[in-house]
Design a protein around this motif. Structure first.
Motif, short mmCIF file in Angstrom:
data_model
loop_
_atom_site.label_atom_id
_atom_site.label_comp_id
_atom_site.label_asym_id
_atom_site.label_seq_id
_atom_site.Cartn_x
_atom_site.Cartn_y
_atom_site.Cartn_z
N TRP A 1 0.83 -1.21 0.00
CA TRP A 1 0.00 0.00 0.00
C TRP A 1 0.86 1.25 0.00
N LEU B 1 -6.08 5.74 -6.29
CA LEU B 1 -7.21 4.84 -6.09
C LEU B 1 -8.26 5.49 -5.17
N ALA C 1 -10.45 0.58 -2.38
CA ALA C 1 -9.46 -0.49 -2.19
C ALA C 1 -9.92 -1.37 -1.04
N THR D 1 -13.11 1.82 1.74
CA THR D 1 -12.48 0.53 2.01
C THR D 1 -13.48 -0.62 2.09
N THR E 1 -13.85 -5.91 -8.61
CA THR E 1 -12.60 -6.05 -7.87
C THR E 1 -11.57 -6.71 -8.77
#
Length: 216
Positions: free
Chosen positions: A16, A24, A27, A53, A187
């Protein structure tokens, strides 16, 4: 997703840190592969960059799925995906602000595959809407017998919520098909980490840029 083969990658924090400036907006990670304290720190770092998230449940037992819902609260994610323990999960998430997107169809095994036809997927999606789920997490390209896009179209008919297609998205053509079918998000993990999404542009950052370009 900071995942490979349906597990969060062990060095997810370092990864990360190496990609946090890519831009992004969404995520996430799986409920297996690393411990909860690591996921809490990863989630914090993502939130620090303004990222929405996700925790996706790929545990196979009902008990483990419920435990992962509790972990989602502890970690503080924005959206919990996967699992089918609807009543228990919604009770756990009540009042937290975490949105729940369960699996329609019949998820089996790990890495998770999807059994069931389009009729079942549409019926599940309507039921999930009825009981207050925010959307669905559809394993379209993990289907064991059905045509993936038939499942996507069935899910879109069945849900007014957020439609995510998860698992085995690995090409720009798939992303185009999903966009045309009305998907809200998808995803991608393994295809980025193994470099197969864009073989001519090696490197993790380059792979992510290629995915974002394809997504528009």
């Amino acid at each position: 997703m900071l995942t490979r083969s349906d597990e969060t990658i062990a060095n997810c924090l370092d990864i990360w840190d190496s990609i946090e400036d890519v831009g992004l907006q969404h995520a996430g990670f799986k409920d297996v592969g690393v411990d909860v304290p690591t996921l809490m720190e990863l989630n914090r770092r993502m939130h620090d960059r303004g990222v929405t998230t996700y925790l996706e449940v790929v545990s196979t037992s009902p008990h483990a799925c419920v435990q992962s819902a509790r972990a989602a609260v502890q970690i503080g994610v924005d959206r919990l995906m996967g699992g089918q323990q609807l009543a228990e999960t919604l009770r756990i998430l009540e009042g937290t602000g975490i949105e729940y997107l369960p699996f329609p169809g019949e998820p089996v095994g790990h890495p998770t595959r999807l059994a069931g036809d389009a009729e079942l997927v549409e019926r599940h999606c309507r039921e999930f809407d009825r009981i207050g789920c925010a959307g669905v997490d559809l394993l379209a390209y993990r289907a064991t017998t059905a045509e993936p896009l038939d499942l996507v179209r069935a899910a879109r008919r069945g849900t007014n919520g957020y439609l995510v297609v998860a698992g085995s998205v690995s090409t720009p053509a798939q992303i185009d098909d999903l966009r045309d079918a009305g998907v809200d998000a998808f995803t991608i993990g393994s295809a980025v980490f193994d470099g197969s999404f864009s073989p001519r542009t090696p490197g993790l950052v380059a792979q992510l840029v290629a995915v974002m370009d394809a997504a528009g």
